[in-house]
Design a protein around this motif. Structure first.
Motif, PDB file in Angstrom:
ATOM      1  N   ALA A  87      -9.467   0.522  15.141  1.00 39.29           N
ATOM      2  CA  ALA A  87      -9.309   1.487  14.378  1.00 39.29           C
ATOM      3  C   ALA A  87      -7.992   1.391  13.459  1.00 39.29           C
ATOM      4  CB  ALA A  87      -9.704   2.838  14.984  1.00 39.29           C
ATOM      5  N   ALA A  88      -7.070   1.339  14.427  1.00 41.86           N
ATOM      6  CA  ALA A  88      -5.569   1.079  13.771  1.00 41.86           C
ATOM      7  C   ALA A  88      -5.557  -0.055  12.643  1.00 41.86           C
ATOM      8  CB  ALA A  88      -4.644   0.969  14.937  1.00 41.86           C
ATOM      9  N   ILE A  89      -6.216  -1.204  13.234  1.00 42.23           N
ATOM     10  CA  ILE A  89      -6.106  -2.424  12.157  1.00 42.23           C
ATOM     11  C   ILE A  89      -6.790  -1.812  10.969  1.00 42.23           C
ATOM     12  CG2 ILE A  89      -7.021  -4.477  11.850  1.00 42.23           C
ATOM     13  CD1 ILE A  89      -6.398  -5.161  14.700  1.00 42.23           C
ATOM     14  N   ALA A  90      -8.054  -1.288  11.024  1.00 47.92           N
ATOM     15  CA  ALA A  90      -8.732  -0.851   9.946  1.00 47.92           C
ATOM     16  C   ALA A  90      -8.184   0.139   9.105  1.00 47.92           C
ATOM     17  CB  ALA A  90     -10.105  -0.273  10.321  1.00 47.92           C
ATOM     18  N   ALA A  91      -7.354   0.813   9.643  1.00 45.05           N
ATOM     19  CA  ALA A  91      -6.447   2.034   8.974  1.00 45.05           C
ATOM     20  C   ALA A  91      -5.484   1.425   8.087  1.00 45.05           C
ATOM     21  CB  ALA A  91      -6.091   3.133   9.953  1.00 45.05           C
ATOM     22  N   LEU A  92      -4.799   0.301   8.557  1.00 42.95           N
ATOM     23  CA  LEU A  92      -3.879  -0.383   7.847  1.00 42.95           C
ATOM     24  C   LEU A  92      -4.464  -1.012   6.553  1.00 42.95           C
ATOM     25  CD1 LEU A  92      -1.813  -1.970  10.891  1.00 42.95           C
ATOM     26  CD2 LEU A  92      -0.925  -0.030   9.056  1.00 42.95           C
ATOM     27  N   HIS A  93      -5.687  -1.551   6.825  1.00 48.29           N
ATOM     28  CA  HIS A  93      -6.327  -1.988   5.770  1.00 48.29           C
ATOM     29  C   HIS A  93      -6.778  -0.928   4.548  1.00 48.29           C
ATOM     30  CE1 HIS A  93      -6.581  -6.414   6.785  1.00 48.29           C
ATOM     31  NE2 HIS A  93      -7.123  -5.950   7.867  1.00 48.29           N
ATOM     32  N   ALA A  94      -7.108  -0.028   4.971  1.00 45.34           N
ATOM     33  CA  ALA A  94      -7.569   1.000   4.257  1.00 45.34           C
ATOM     34  C   ALA A  94      -6.334   1.829   3.376  1.00 45.34           C
ATOM     35  CB  ALA A  94      -8.325   2.154   5.067  1.00 45.34           C
ATOM     36  N   ASP A  95      -5.134   1.802   4.188  1.00 47.46           N
ATOM     37  CA  ASP A  95      -3.871   2.409   3.543  1.00 47.46           C
ATOM     38  C   ASP A  95      -3.308   1.433   2.356  1.00 47.46           C
ATOM     39  OD1 ASP A  95      -1.995   4.199   3.715  1.00 47.46           O
ATOM     40  OD2 ASP A  95      -0.526   2.632   4.484  1.00 47.46           O
ATOM     41  N   ALA A  96      -3.752   0.424   2.271  1.00 43.13           N
ATOM     42  CA  ALA A  96      -3.188  -0.539   1.239  1.00 43.13           C
ATOM     43  C   ALA A  96      -3.810  -0.182  -0.153  1.00 43.13           C
ATOM     44  CB  ALA A  96      -3.309  -2.184   1.729  1.00 43.13           C
ATOM     45  N   GLN A  97      -3.095  -0.061  -1.063  1.00 38.81           N
ATOM     46  CA  GLN A  97      -3.766   0.294  -2.620  1.00 38.81           C
ATOM     47  C   GLN A  97      -4.225  -1.102  -3.249  1.00 38.81           C
ATOM     48  OE1 GLN A  97      -4.108   3.492  -3.728  1.00 38.81           O
ATOM     49  NE2 GLN A  97      -3.478   3.920  -1.874  1.00 38.81           N
ATOM     50  N   ALA A  98      -3.588  -2.148  -2.754  1.00 36.50           N
ATOM     51  CA  ALA A  98      -3.938  -3.126  -3.154  1.00 36.50           C
ATOM     52  C   ALA A  98      -4.080  -4.437  -2.017  1.00 36.50           C
ATOM     53  CB  ALA A  98      -3.467  -3.834  -4.292  1.00 36.50           C
ATOM     54  N   ALA A  99      -4.595  -5.581  -2.210  1.00 38.75           N
ATOM     55  CA  ALA A  99      -4.583  -6.428  -1.208  1.00 38.75           C
ATOM     56  C   ALA A  99      -3.264  -6.827  -0.759  1.00 38.75           C
ATOM     57  CB  ALA A  99      -5.780  -7.571  -1.334  1.00 38.75           C
ATOM     58  N   ASP A 100      -2.480  -7.124  -1.696  1.00 38.79           N
ATOM     59  CA  ASP A 100      -1.369  -7.801  -1.746  1.00 38.79           C
ATOM     60  C   ASP A 100      -0.266  -6.735  -1.019  1.00 38.79           C
ATOM     61  OD1 ASP A 100      -0.901  -6.322  -4.038  1.00 38.79           O
ATOM     62  OD2 ASP A 100      -0.262  -8.040  -4.950  1.00 38.79           O
ATOM     63  N   GLU A 101      -0.513  -5.524  -0.908  1.00 36.46           N
ATOM     64  CA  GLU A 101       0.219  -4.498  -0.243  1.00 36.46           C
ATOM     65  C   GLU A 101      -0.075  -4.315   1.288  1.00 36.46           C
ATOM     66  OE1 GLU A 101       0.102  -1.045  -2.597  1.00 36.46           O
ATOM     67  OE2 GLU A 101       0.305  -1.990  -4.532  1.00 36.46           O
TER      68      GLU A 101
END
Length: 381
Positions: free
Chosen positions: A264-278
């Motif tokens: 879930a922590a990994i999924a949260a980091l993906h969700a936190d990025a406004q764009a893929a390169d962030e």
């Protein structure tokens, strides 16, 4: 007709019948009969006490079946006197039903089917449609599962980890028929989280919410897969993301890390990025390192290789990949992606074709085939 109400009452009604002396298999059949009768009767004549109505009807169905079975005469003598109508003792048996349906003697597929029916309140037809198998096949699977657990004591302690794996299997199944299995898995996990104070239960709920938040962006209008990096993040469900992050933070604060919390922590980091390169790939690699220590799973190490390729460059990702078994599912697809990132479109196109030939999911086959075609088209320009 409130189908959600029926499904939410199913575990407690089933638990009451079992506590009254019915064996699990017969009790579950009786409850299913009562649910069918409720669907027929309630729209025109809704009961004042839905749970009590279901208990009464299910118990009568159980008694009718017991009386009709001559092999159960001795048992009939013990249970023949019908208890008074009503909801029965105020005992919540839902948690024990989770443990019973996820019994270690069952195969994963049988445990999933039994959980959906006994705890989720779904009909055999609904489960069969969701799993794209004939109803008769699913009926046999459920019947075998019920026979397997019928001799298990109802108050026998269960294994939370097994229950969570069953719920995760439900969540990861496709979306078909008239039941969204991912949404059903979230509903069941919410119920489990309300009944048991365990950080990994919260971790699984957070993981489901964060993944489900991306549902609408995962496919294009033609049904084709949209990779995470190419998804329209404006279509992500921000309310589900916020809830998932809140649930996860509360679980992590208890300092009892488990694999679902790490995922879930990994999924949260993906969700936190406004764009893929962030995307914070360095931190994602660190979480994959934690996850690998918890599970020692080759699939986790495969996903870690992708993250390393994003954090430290494709050559580093390929080096991490080379340490793994090349027969792993998706190994070839990951190799294709990393070779493309490394500026080798010829090798990448060949590997995409190989990966498509190995894939078992139709949507994945289409995606990999298109990737190969895209690279080959560039070469011919």
């Amino acid at each position: 007709m409130n189908e959600l109400l029926l499904r939410s009452l199913t575990p407690s009604v089933l638990g009451i019948l079992v506590r009254r002396g019915a064996d699990f298999a017969a009790a579950e059949d009786a409850v299913q009969d009562a649910l069918v009768e409720a669907i027929r009767v309630w729209p025109d004549d809704p009961p004042r006490d839905p749970k009590g109505w279901l208990v009464t009807v299910a118990w009568r169905r159980f008694l009718d079946q017991a009386r009709a079975d001559t092999a159960r005469r001795n048992r009939e003598d013990r249970i023949d006197e019908e208890p008074p109508p009503g909801p029965g003792p105020a005992v919540d048996d839902t948690l024990q039903l989770y443990f019973l349906c996820a019994h270690p003697s069952l195969t994963p597929s049988s445990a999933v089917a039994l959980t959906l029916r006994a705890v989720g309140g779904l009909t055999t037809r609904q489960i069969a449609e969701a799993y794209l198998v004939p109803e008769a096949t699913m009926a046999q699977r459920i019947s075998r599962a019920k026979r397997t657990v019928s001799g298990v004591r109802f108050d026998q302690p269960g294994d939370v980890a097994t229950v969570l794996r069953v719920l995760y299997l439900v969540f990861n199944e496709g979306y078909s028929g008239d039941v969204d299995l991912a949404a059903e898995a979230i509903r069941l996990t919410r119920e489990l989280a309300a009944r048991i104070d365990h950080p990994e239960v919260a971790g699984l709920l957070a993981l489901m919410l964060l993944h489900h938040a991306r549902l609408e962006a995962r496919t294009a209008p033609d049904g084709s897969l949209v990779p995470l990096a190419e998804q329209d993040r404006g279509r992500w469900d921000t309310a589900l993301i916020a809830e998932g992050v809140e649930v996860l933070q509360a679980a992590l604060a208890r300092d009892r890390l488990g694999e679902f919390q790490a995922q879930a922590a990994i999924a949260a980091l993906h969700a936190d990025a406004q764009a893929a390169d962030e995307t914070d790939w360095v931190q994602i690699v660190e979480w994959y390192d934690e996850l690998a220590l918890l599970t020692d799973s080759p699939v986790v190490r495969l996903n870690r290789a992708v993250a390393v390729g994003e954090a430290d460059g494709p050559r580093a990702g390929l080096a991490a990949l080379a340490k793994l078994d090349d027969t792993l599912p998706r190994y070839t697809a990951v190799a294709a992606y990393l070779h493309e990132r490394d500026g080798d479109p010829v090798t990448a196109a060949r590997l995409y074709v190989e990966a498509a030939q190995k894939a078992t999911n139709i949507a994945e086959v289409g995606h990999l085939t298109r990737q190969a075609a895209r690279l080959n088209a560039r070469r011919s320009e």
